[in-house]
Scaffold this active site. Structure first.
Site, mmCIF file in Angstrom:
data_model
loop_
_atom_site.group_PDB
_atom_site.id
_atom_site.type_symbol
_atom_site.label_atom_id
_atom_site.label_comp_id
_atom_site.label_asym_id
_atom_site.label_seq_id
_atom_site.Cartn_x
_atom_site.Cartn_y
_atom_site.Cartn_z
ATOM 1 N N GLN A 1 2.368 5.442 22.933
ATOM 2 C CA GLN A 1 1.509 6.194 22.858
ATOM 3 C C GLN A 1 1.851 7.462 21.730
ATOM 4 O O GLN A 1 0.980 7.776 21.281
ATOM 5 C CB GLN A 1 1.128 7.307 24.075
ATOM 6 C CG GLN A 1 0.236 8.291 24.110
ATOM 7 C CD GLN A 1 0.577 8.863 25.351
ATOM 8 O OE1 GLN A 1 0.869 8.562 26.320
ATOM 9 N NE2 GLN A 1 -0.699 9.771 25.818
ATOM 10 N N THR A 2 3.166 7.487 21.181
ATOM 11 C CA THR A 2 3.884 8.870 20.481
ATOM 12 C C THR A 2 3.253 8.620 19.096
ATOM 13 O O THR A 2 3.046 9.468 18.613
ATOM 14 C CB THR A 2 5.851 8.705 20.485
ATOM 15 O OG1 THR A 2 5.496 7.515 19.724
ATOM 16 C CG2 THR A 2 5.952 9.115 21.770
ATOM 17 N N ALA B 1 -4.067 1.350 9.407
ATOM 18 C CA ALA B 1 -5.185 1.100 9.295
ATOM 19 C C ALA B 1 -5.800 2.484 10.177
ATOM 20 O O ALA B 1 -7.206 2.536 9.619
ATOM 21 C CB ALA B 1 -5.510 -0.153 10.083
ATOM 22 N N ARG C 1 -0.330 0.866 21.923
ATOM 23 C CA ARG C 1 0.721 0.920 22.700
ATOM 24 C C ARG C 1 1.808 1.783 23.157
ATOM 25 O O ARG C 1 1.973 1.827 24.261
ATOM 26 C CB ARG C 1 1.504 -1.084 21.882
ATOM 27 C CG ARG C 1 0.104 -1.818 22.848
ATOM 28 C CD ARG C 1 1.280 -3.334 22.222
ATOM 29 N NE ARG C 1 0.213 -4.324 22.104
ATOM 30 C CZ ARG C 1 0.139 -5.575 23.018
ATOM 31 N NH1 ARG C 1 0.567 -4.997 23.936
ATOM 32 N NH2 ARG C 1 -0.890 -5.748 23.247
ATOM 33 N N LYS D 1 0.562 -1.414 -0.072
ATOM 34 C CA LYS D 1 -0.396 0.099 -0.333
ATOM 35 C C LYS D 1 0.647 1.445 -0.169
ATOM 36 O O LYS D 1 0.482 2.673 -0.483
ATOM 37 C CB LYS D 1 -1.225 0.249 1.488
ATOM 38 C CG LYS D 1 -1.945 -1.487 1.420
ATOM 39 C CD LYS D 1 -3.049 -0.895 2.640
ATOM 40 C CE LYS D 1 -4.075 -1.493 1.940
ATOM 41 N NZ LYS D 1 -5.171 -1.714 2.761
#
Length: 287
Positions: free
Chosen positions: A160-161, A137, A158, A72
């Site tokens: 957070q950044t 996604a 998982r 993709k």
């Protein structure tokens, strides 16, 4: 007198692996429903040979293509023009060969998700939504969810950044009109019930679960897993155990994104309900 056969437009899906793809079945059904004359095949492109495979397909009469993992992002780089959804997603799942020979890229994943959600829920207006995951996604679904009118979209991951990076990107759109609706939180920071929880991670494929607190699920919460199977996914099983009102898997999203691709190519959007029913029955038979 020589009778010439009408030229049938060619379409395909590219991936590696590709044998599992439901796309040829789905688009074959769409063609029959809409009486569009076309062929649609699955093409296994070499990991290091996607561009060559795609160019060969287009040069031999291909009109459009779907792209799945792992191509993709490569497909995105090959496009001469992009839809807003594709530009923001950084990836495309739909390619169209235009009359001038240029390639246009679209990302219909998020549109397919929203169409499926609306078919189940009626509306997403003002809903408090949790999006689990911050990969490709998730990124492809943020703009369609915002455009559908969600009241709040919290992104958790998982790492957070990565969630914060997505919030920063989409908060800057349209002079910041979405800024107040977006928030990035770590999974341990999540509080309160959500009306809709969307799992964009592939954890269910391995029978695993993101480490989410039980408190996000209430008696009216609807949970959606982008993964699908003949049996409820690991995430949806967990959601039901926590008391979710309803769980939905990603099969409808798969059919919905395909319908959006088909409409881009053929300018007619097929009815998805019949094809979704057939595909669900086919999944059950394959157990």
């Amino acid at each position: 007198m020589t009778v010439t056969s009408p030229i049938v437009d060619r379409y395909a899906v590219f991936g590696h692996p590709i044998g599992h793809s439901k796309s040829p079945f789905i688009h074959g059904q769409f063609a029959a429903l809409t009486q569009e004359s076309l062929t649609y095949e699955a093409i296994l492109a070499p990991i290091d040979g996607f561009e060559a495979s795609l160019k060969s397909f287009f040069s031999s009469g291909g009109k459009g293509a779907n792209v799945t993992v792992p191509f993709k992002e490569q497909a995105f780089a090959l496009c001469d023009s992009l839809s807003a959804e594709a530009a923001l997603a950084g990836a495309v799942n739909t390619l169209s060969l235009l009359a001038d020979g240029s390639i246009r890229g679209d990302n219909t994943d998020g549109l397919g998700l929203v169409a499926d959600l609306i078919s189940h829920l009626g509306s997403l207006q003002h809903k408090r939504v949790l999006l689990v995951g911050a990969g490709g996604a998730a990124r492809g679904c943020i703009l369609p969810l915002l455009n559908a009118g969600v009241g709040q979209l919290v992104i958790t991951n998982r790492t957070q950044t990565k969630a914060k990076d997505l919030v920063d990107i989409f908060s800057q759109l349209e002079e910041g009109i979405y800024k107040d609706k977006l928030q990035a939180l770590s999974m341990s920071e999540l509080t309160g019930e959500f009306e809709l929880v969307i799992n964009s991670t592939s954890a269910s494929l391995a029978g695993e679960l993101p480490p989410l607190p039980q408190s996000i699920i209430g008696s009216t919460t609807v949970c959606y897993d982008m993964m699908y199977g003949a049996m409820p996914t690991a995430f949806n099983q967990w959601a039901l155990q926590q008391g979710a009102a309803k769980v939905i898997d990603g099969l409808g999203m798969l059919v919905g994104q395909a319908a959006k691709s088909f409409a881009l190519w053929r300018t007619v959007e097929p009815d998805t309900a019949v094809v979704l029913k057939l595909l669900r029955e086919k999944l059950q038979l394959d157990i």
